[in-house]
Design a protein around this motif. Structure first.
Motif, PDB file in Angstrom:
ATOM      1  N   ILE A  36     -13.098   4.361 -13.865  1.00 50.67           N
ATOM      2  CA  ILE A  36     -13.251   5.350 -12.801  1.00 50.67           C
ATOM      3  C   ILE A  36     -14.554   5.114 -12.038  1.00 50.67           C
ATOM      4  O   ILE A  36     -14.596   5.183 -10.810  1.00 50.67           O
ATOM      5  CB  ILE A  36     -13.203   6.781 -13.389  1.00 50.67           C
ATOM      6  N   VAL A  37     -15.647   4.809 -12.784  1.00 53.95           N
ATOM      7  CA  VAL A  37     -16.914   4.473 -12.123  1.00 53.95           C
ATOM      8  C   VAL A  37     -16.743   3.234 -11.252  1.00 53.95           C
ATOM      9  O   VAL A  37     -17.224   3.169 -10.121  1.00 53.95           O
ATOM     10  CB  VAL A  37     -18.027   4.254 -13.171  1.00 53.95           C
ATOM     11  N   TYR A  38     -16.036   2.246 -11.786  1.00 52.35           N
ATOM     12  CA  TYR A  38     -15.759   1.003 -11.052  1.00 52.35           C
ATOM     13  C   TYR A  38     -15.025   1.319  -9.740  1.00 52.35           C
ATOM     14  O   TYR A  38     -15.361   0.778  -8.680  1.00 52.35           O
ATOM     15  CB  TYR A  38     -14.916   0.109 -11.960  1.00 52.35           C
ATOM     16  N   ILE A  39     -14.033   2.197  -9.803  1.00 51.32           N
ATOM     17  CA  ILE A  39     -13.279   2.583  -8.603  1.00 51.32           C
ATOM     18  C   ILE A  39     -14.213   3.198  -7.564  1.00 51.32           C
ATOM     19  O   ILE A  39     -14.212   2.831  -6.381  1.00 51.32           O
ATOM     20  CB  ILE A  39     -12.157   3.575  -8.971  1.00 51.32           C
ATOM     21  N   LEU A  40     -15.026   4.159  -8.003  1.00 48.26           N
ATOM     22  CA  LEU A  40     -15.919   4.859  -7.079  1.00 48.26           C
ATOM     23  C   LEU A  40     -16.935   3.901  -6.450  1.00 48.26           C
ATOM     24  O   LEU A  40     -17.214   3.971  -5.247  1.00 48.26           O
ATOM     25  CB  LEU A  40     -16.643   5.987  -7.823  1.00 48.26           C
ATOM     26  N   ALA A  77     -17.229  -0.818  -0.167  1.00 48.42           N
ATOM     27  CA  ALA A  77     -16.352  -1.147   0.963  1.00 48.42           C
ATOM     28  C   ALA A  77     -16.682  -0.278   2.171  1.00 48.42           C
ATOM     29  O   ALA A  77     -16.658  -0.750   3.320  1.00 48.42           O
ATOM     30  CB  ALA A  77     -14.893  -0.969   0.556  1.00 48.42           C
ATOM     31  N   THR A  78     -17.018   0.987   1.936  1.00 47.66           N
ATOM     32  CA  THR A  78     -17.390   1.886   3.031  1.00 47.66           C
ATOM     33  C   THR A  78     -18.676   1.411   3.699  1.00 47.66           C
ATOM     34  O   THR A  78     -18.788   1.415   4.936  1.00 47.66           O
ATOM     35  CB  THR A  78     -17.566   3.323   2.507  1.00 47.66           C
ATOM     36  N   GLN A  79     -19.644   0.992   2.895  1.00 47.20           N
ATOM     37  CA  GLN A  79     -20.907   0.483   3.447  1.00 47.20           C
ATOM     38  C   GLN A  79     -20.670  -0.773   4.287  1.00 47.20           C
ATOM     39  O   GLN A  79     -21.236  -0.926   5.382  1.00 47.20           O
ATOM     40  CB  GLN A  79     -21.889   0.169   2.320  1.00 47.20           C
ATOM     41  N   ILE A  80     -19.840  -1.681   3.790  1.00 49.91           N
ATOM     42  CA  ILE A  80     -19.547  -2.914   4.532  1.00 49.91           C
ATOM     43  C   ILE A  80     -18.873  -2.597   5.855  1.00 49.91           C
ATOM     44  O   ILE A  80     -19.209  -3.151   6.912  1.00 49.91           O
ATOM     45  CB  ILE A  80     -18.660  -3.848   3.676  1.00 49.91           C
ATOM     46  N   ALA A  81     -17.894  -1.678   5.827  1.00 48.32           N
ATOM     47  CA  ALA A  81     -17.171  -1.330   7.051  1.00 48.32           C
ATOM     48  C   ALA A  81     -18.073  -0.615   8.058  1.00 48.32           C
ATOM     49  O   ALA A  81     -17.959  -0.827   9.267  1.00 48.32           O
ATOM     50  CB  ALA A  81     -15.974  -0.447   6.707  1.00 48.32           C
ATOM     51  N   GLU A  82     -18.987   0.216   7.568  1.00 51.34           N
ATOM     52  CA  GLU A  82     -19.813   1.033   8.465  1.00 51.34           C
ATOM     53  C   GLU A  82     -21.051   0.290   8.951  1.00 51.34           C
ATOM     54  O   GLU A  82     -21.422   0.397  10.129  1.00 51.34           O
ATOM     55  CB  GLU A  82     -20.230   2.309   7.740  1.00 51.34           C
ATOM     56  N   HIS A  83     -21.691  -0.494   8.066  1.00 54.40           N
ATOM     57  CA  HIS A  83     -22.979  -1.106   8.407  1.00 54.40           C
ATOM     58  C   HIS A  83     -22.939  -2.631   8.462  1.00 54.40           C
ATOM     59  O   HIS A  83     -23.928  -3.240   8.877  1.00 54.40           O
ATOM     60  CB  HIS A  83     -24.051  -0.676   7.390  1.00 54.40           C
ATOM     61  N   GLY A  84     -21.853  -3.220   8.007  1.00 54.21           N
ATOM     62  CA  GLY A  84     -21.802  -4.676   7.956  1.00 54.21           C
ATOM     63  C   GLY A  84     -22.654  -5.252   6.848  1.00 54.21           C
ATOM     64  O   GLY A  84     -22.998  -6.437   6.866  1.00 54.21           O
ATOM     65  N   ILE A 119     -12.121   8.015  -0.894  1.00 50.20           N
ATOM     66  CA  ILE A 119     -11.094   7.311  -0.114  1.00 50.20           C
ATOM     67  C   ILE A 119     -10.997   7.904   1.282  1.00 50.20           C
ATOM     68  O   ILE A 119     -10.882   7.178   2.277  1.00 50.20           O
ATOM     69  CB  ILE A 119      -9.732   7.389  -0.834  1.00 50.20           C
ATOM     70  N   ASP A 120     -11.047   9.224   1.379  1.00 49.61           N
ATOM     71  CA  ASP A 120     -10.984   9.885   2.694  1.00 49.61           C
ATOM     72  C   ASP A 120     -12.164   9.465   3.569  1.00 49.61           C
ATOM     73  O   ASP A 120     -12.007   9.220   4.773  1.00 49.61           O
ATOM     74  CB  ASP A 120     -10.965  11.402   2.528  1.00 49.61           C
ATOM     75  N   ARG A 121     -13.341   9.384   2.964  1.00 46.80           N
ATOM     76  CA  ARG A 121     -14.529   8.936   3.704  1.00 46.80           C
ATOM     77  C   ARG A 121     -14.351   7.487   4.174  1.00 46.80           C
ATOM     78  O   ARG A 121     -14.653   7.148   5.323  1.00 46.80           O
ATOM     79  CB  ARG A 121     -15.754   9.059   2.793  1.00 46.80           C
ATOM     80  N   PHE A 122     -13.829   6.639   3.299  1.00 40.27           N
ATOM     81  CA  PHE A 122     -13.582   5.239   3.630  1.00 40.27           C
ATOM     82  C   PHE A 122     -12.565   5.128   4.770  1.00 40.27           C
ATOM     83  O   PHE A 122     -12.758   4.361   5.723  1.00 40.27           O
ATOM     84  CB  PHE A 122     -13.080   4.520   2.379  1.00 40.27           C
ATOM     85  N   ARG A 123     -11.483   5.889   4.697  1.00 45.59           N
ATOM     86  CA  ARG A 123     -10.474   5.866   5.753  1.00 45.59           C
ATOM     87  C   ARG A 123     -11.070   6.277   7.101  1.00 45.59           C
ATOM     88  O   ARG A 123     -10.736   5.702   8.139  1.00 45.59           O
ATOM     89  CB  ARG A 123      -9.317   6.813   5.403  1.00 45.59           C
TER      90      ARG A 123
END
Length: 579
Positions: free
Chosen positions: A94-98, A104-111, A152-156
């Motif tokens: 579960i920690v791994y998932i989070l 992935a969110t950081q990469i998508a938002e900040h590169g 996940i919602d934040r990532f989406r």
């Protein structure tokens, strides 16, 4: 390997260059973490030699796809670990998932990875609060899976922010707003130069079938679209084929207007767009998979075009995009004689589709065969009827059917033969019992014409014959049960069947009514109850009771619902958009 850094023990893993690059191109999250960490990490976790730079293009939609698959797989793994008593490992999952969602969110938002220690607070929360070891799994799901959902919602939101800003734009307007490079990065839509005259270029666009958004206007227009570019800006659409059809059980499948549907034979060939640009008629494939050998394919197209005596439209039709299906023994899973069939027409002035039959009559072109169909009021009954139409006459070895409504929404119901042949590589790599589950569906429909089937498709003969033998034994068993009860009165027949042969009761009652032979009932029936009974006894007698029967769709296993037999829509099923 093990080593030290600044006096601290570390584990060193060495990867082959090509292998690691393939991980990046597949957007495997942990590999991306290494690549994007080095952009700010002074220790330079990932070192590149000057001679071997890592050329990698990030695609946000592929990133989203891989993240969601990763989450799904690890939630299943965490559930399994917990039920096996390995609770600490389950919580680590579960920690791994989070962590991976956050990276992935950081990469998508900040590169880049801006917080390499994201997730430490969740790990410490588990370490410092051992009481979770005494909780039920349902409690863990209610507590921590809500946390996963929020991430996940934040990532989406980060991934889809550009769609909210630009999703209503047409493809030319989107290109002019964000540029070609962002079309590739944000929407996984590629382009290829078809022709160039000074500062004018003719570009063809193709989306990725897995990654591209299905509900943004520019994405819907991108499948095989041809755009004229001047000085790097999109001038206007030159050609615009129809949006891609959906399989009936595919996510994103449109709701059909059942009052206006027409049913056509499905053709298995290459989609080709015919359009006119600067006085010349040109053709181009609708999908990017056929670009690599397009010179050979286009030569075949013009040979077949000439052999059928086709003529180009007159000058008053230059504002039309014509979409043909090129059928040839070299293409398609089911060999057919060469022919070209008109399957779509778009008026490029109004951008509206029109009935291809009108243009086909005008220019003496062929169109797909229309199959008579009057839809039932019941949704479940409709899909049962369409499933029967997709099977058709087994001797025809058909590919299935295409359903088209007045809005030109297209939904495909493939035949079981087409599904098996399309996914044959996946099927042949399965364990024997799973492989036979797939072949079993063919046996039901093609038992009587199996010799012709073997002649056309020898690659399935061995498995087919083995499952067919079991099919015969099972049919003999059902027939013996029926013969034993046949002389009884209706009341005694019903009582004995319900008491001793309840699983077979739908089949036995249908045999009692005398509507058809046993193999007709089992092989061609659209009676849902009989199908369910047949699959249940097949599971018991042919494959064991270990797991429910499944069939393949685009290489993915889809589990049978008791109302979802072969190609029947489960009652109340609704398609959801890929958000």
């Amino acid at each position: 390997m093990k080593g030290t850094m600044n006096g601290l023990p570390i584990v060193i893993t060495v990867y082959n260059y090509e292998f690691f690059l393939s991980l990046l191109q597949s957007h495997i999250i942990w590999a991306l973490v290494f690549l994007y960490t080095k952009k700010f990490d002074p220790t330079n976790v990932l070192r590149e030699t000057p001679m071997r730079p890592l050329h990698f293009d990030l695609r946000l939609q592929k990133l989203k796809y891989e993240v969601l698959c990763n989450v799904s797989q690890n939630i299943k793994k965490a559930t399994s670990l917990w039920k096996d008593g390995r609770k600490v490992k389950a919580m680590k999952r579960i920690v791994y998932i989070l962590q991976h969602i956050d990276f992935a969110t950081q990469i998508a938002e900040h590169g880049a990875i801006t917080d390499l220690y994201s997730g430490r607070e969740w790990h410490l929360m588990f370490v410092n609060d051992p009481s979770w070891l005494d909780r039920d799994w349902t409690d863990i799901e209610a507590t921590y899976f809500l946390l996963v959902r929020s991430h996940i919602d934040r990532f989406r939101c980060v991934i889809n922010v550009y769609r909210e800003l630009h999703g209503s734009l047409s493809l030319p307007d989107y290109i002019n707003s964000v540029g070609l490079e962002n079309l590739h990065r944000n929407a996984s839509i590629d382009s290829a130069i078809l022709s160039s005259i000074e500062d004018i270029q003719l570009l063809c666009f193709h989306p990725s079938s897995i990654e591209t958004l299905i509900d943004a206007m520019f994405a819907l227009e991108s499948r095989g679209a041809i755009i004229e570019m001047q000085n790097g800006r999109a001038s206007h659409l030159i050609a615009f084929p129809f949006s891609r059809p959906f399989d009936w059980n595919e996510e994103g499948c449109p709701e059909l207007d059942w009052t206006s549907v027409r049913v056509y034979e499905k053709l298995d060939g290459i989609g080709v767009t015919l359009f006119r640009w600067r006085g010349d008629w040109m053709i181009i494939p609708m999908t990017s998979t056929h670009f690599s050998k397009w010179e050979e394919t286009s030569q075949i197209f013009w040979e077949v075009w000439k052999s059928q005596g086709y003529q180009f439209p007159s000058d008053d039709s230059t504002a039309m995009t014509y979409i043909f299906e090129l059928i040839h023994p070299k293409f398609g899973l089911i060999p057919r004689d060469p022919r070209i069939v008109l399957i779509g027409v778009r008026n490029m002035t109004t951008l509206e589709e029109i009935d291809p039959t009108i243009e086909a009559l005008r220019w003496n072109w062929s169109v797909p065969k229309q199959i008579p169909y009057a839809p039932s009021k019941s949704q479940t009954k409709r899909w049962e009827e369409l499933g029967s139409l997709a099977i058709g006459n087994p001797m025809d070895f058909g590919e299935g059917i295409v359903i088209v409504d007045s809005r030109f929404n297209r939904v495909i119901v493939p035949s079981i033969l087409f599904i098996i042949l399309r996914d044959l590589d996946v099927i042949q790599s399965m364990q024997e019992s799973d492989r036979h589950r797939q072949i079993f569906l063919l046996v039901r429909s093609f038992w009587e014409c199996r010799e012709i089937l073997f002649e056309k498709f020898p690659q399935i003969k061995d498995d087919f014959e083995l499952v067919s033998m079991r099919f015969d034994l099972l049919c003999d068993h059902v027939q013996d049960v029926f013969d034993d009860c046949a002389s009884l009165s209706d009341q005694d027949f019903a009582k004995k069947v319900k008491t001793h042969h309840n699983k077979l009761s739908p089949i036995l009652f249908e045999m009692r009514r005398g509507n058809a032979s046993l193999k007709d009932i089992l092989g061609k029936s659209t009676n849902t109850k009989s199908d369910v009974a047949w699959i249940r006894i097949a599971e018991d007698h042919l494959f064991g009771k270990s797991k429910p029967m499944e069939y393949l769709s685009h290489g993915k296993k889809i589990q049978f619902d008791v109302r979802n037999i072969f190609i029947k829509m489960p009652q109340g099923k609704k398609m959801e958009n890929n958000s």
